[in-house]
Design a protein around this motif. Structure first.
Motif, short mmCIF file in Angstrom:
data_model
loop_
_atom_site.label_atom_id
_atom_site.label_comp_id
_atom_site.label_asym_id
_atom_site.label_seq_id
_atom_site.Cartn_x
_atom_site.Cartn_y
_atom_site.Cartn_z
N ASN A 47 0.83 -1.21 0.00
CA ASN A 47 0.00 0.00 0.00
C ASN A 47 0.86 1.25 0.00
OD1 ASN A 47 -2.70 -0.91 -0.10
ND2 ASN A 47 -2.65 -1.49 2.06
N GLU A 48 1.98 1.21 0.73
CA GLU A 48 2.88 2.36 0.76
C GLU A 48 3.49 2.60 -0.61
OE1 GLU A 48 6.91 3.90 3.12
OE2 GLU A 48 5.94 2.01 3.67
N ARG A 49 3.90 1.51 -1.30
CA ARG A 49 4.49 1.67 -2.63
C ARG A 49 3.46 2.20 -3.62
NH1 ARG A 49 7.35 -4.26 -2.93
NH2 ARG A 49 8.43 -4.11 -0.92
N LEU A 50 2.23 1.68 -3.54
CA LEU A 50 1.21 2.12 -4.49
C LEU A 50 0.81 3.58 -4.28
CD1 LEU A 50 -1.14 -1.01 -4.53
CD2 LEU A 50 0.56 -0.36 -6.24
N ALA A 51 0.96 4.06 -3.05
CA ALA A 51 0.56 5.44 -2.75
C ALA A 51 1.69 6.44 -2.98
CB ALA A 51 0.10 5.54 -1.30
N THR A 52 2.90 5.94 -3.22
CA THR A 52 4.05 6.83 -3.41
C THR A 52 4.02 7.46 -4.79
OG1 THR A 52 5.37 5.47 -1.91
CG2 THR A 52 6.56 6.94 -3.40
N ALA A 53 4.44 8.70 -4.87
CA ALA A 53 4.51 9.38 -6.17
C ALA A 53 5.47 8.62 -7.09
CB ALA A 53 4.98 10.81 -5.99
N ARG A 75 5.88 2.44 -8.22
CA ARG A 75 5.37 3.30 -9.28
C ARG A 75 6.53 4.01 -9.96
NH1 ARG A 75 1.31 7.53 -7.58
NH2 ARG A 75 0.61 7.47 -9.74
N TYR A 155 3.59 0.49 -12.91
CA TYR A 155 4.10 -0.23 -11.75
C TYR A 155 5.07 -1.32 -12.19
CZ TYR A 155 -0.24 1.81 -9.94
OH TYR A 155 -1.26 2.67 -9.61
N GLU A 204 -0.45 2.42 -15.80
CA GLU A 204 -1.48 3.20 -15.11
C GLU A 204 -2.01 4.30 -16.03
OE1 GLU A 204 -1.88 6.17 -11.23
OE2 GLU A 204 -0.08 4.94 -11.48
N PRO A 217 -5.04 2.35 -12.21
CA PRO A 217 -4.31 2.20 -10.94
C PRO A 217 -4.57 0.84 -10.32
CG PRO A 217 -6.23 3.61 -10.65
CD PRO A 217 -6.11 3.35 -12.12
N LYS A 219 -4.64 -1.75 -6.86
CA LYS A 219 -5.04 -1.72 -5.46
C LYS A 219 -4.74 -3.07 -4.84
CE LYS A 219 -9.09 -1.10 -2.45
NZ LYS A 219 -10.56 -0.86 -2.42
#
Length: 254
Positions: A47-53, A75, A155, A204, A217, A219
């Motif tokens: 989740n942290e990787r997916l939310a990172t710019a 990402r 990704y 993405e 994206p 999830k």
């Protein structure tokens, strides 16, 4: 041998068997609790990787150091040109990481060439393709191959391994049933060895004007049933102990 002696030996044997079952079931329950802790840590990390710019895709000189455990789902952005080479399609009945994908279809895998010459495979998105029709995917991906560089955001993903029940690829349709871009590259002549990135890009953006193929994206949606499994194993251990206790009580009364 007297009857009481035989009964004692029988009780000892049953007791040892019961102890083994209790140890095994308890161990499996503890293992599931450990797996649960690991799964929660993995979900948090993903989740942290997916939310990172998004950051710049690693350079080819860094590819050898990339590992799924530390780099899956990072990402990234890159600029590449879709190569005029055969694309591949991967059959799917849905997606565990895309809430907007359902039903049978194919993922469109295209080779994209970096300015430095290396090839990066790109999963350009989902094509609703019930019959795994080669022509349907050809029409979907043809507009992407313009010969012009395009900035891509997506990704990092790593190739999957085929299971014992995975159908064999269909070379005539360029159809695969597992996301193994390295096997596609070998079969379709995308390049060899170090010229092919060890990962592929789950796209993405950008989204084509037609919306097909459909990128998007990701999830994290990993199954987390370990607590239920742990309770089941602990319950079995308790049930075995209770059954042994009841059996011993009956033996004493007899």
């Amino acid at each position: 041998m007297t009857a009481p002696s035989s009964q004692r030996r029988g009780a000892a044997g049953f007791g040892i068997f019961t102890l083994i079952l209790v140890v095994v079931f308890t161990g499996l329950g503890v293992w599931q609790l450990q797996r649960r802790v690991e799964k929660h840590a993995l979900i948090a990390a993903l989740n942290e990787r997916l939310a990172t710019a998004p950051e710049a895709m690693p350079q080819p000189s860094q590819w050898g150091a990339l590992r799924p455990v530390s780099d899956e789902f990072r990402r990234v952005t890159l600029t590449a040109t879709y190569a005029k080479l055969p694309d591949a399609m991967v059959f799917s009945s849905g997606s565990a990481v895309r809430d907007d994908i359902s039903g049978p279809g194919t993922w469109a895998f295209l080779p994209a060439r970096l300015e430095s010459g290396e090839i990066v495979a790109v999963n350009a998105g989902f094509v609703q393709n019930t019959m795994q029709d080669r022509g349907q995917q050809d029409r979907a991906v043809a507009p992407l191959v313009t010969g012009e560089p395009v900035k891509l955001t997506g990704y990092l993903r790593f190739p999957e391994s085929a299971g014992p029940l995975t159908p064999k690829e269909n070379p005539a349709k360029r159809l695969w049933f597992v996301r193994n871009h390295l096997a596609m590259a070998t079969a379709l002549g995308w390049g060899e060895g170090k010229s092919i990135a060890p990962f592929y890009i789950d796209l993405e953006s950008p989204v084509p004007d037609s919306g097909i193929p459909k990128p998007g994206p990701l999830k994290v949606n990993l199954k987390d049933d370990h607590m239920q499994y742990a309770i089941t194993w602990f319950t079995l251990a308790a049930a075995v102990l209770i059954a042994f206790a009841l059996w011993m009580r009956g033996q004493r009364r007899a």
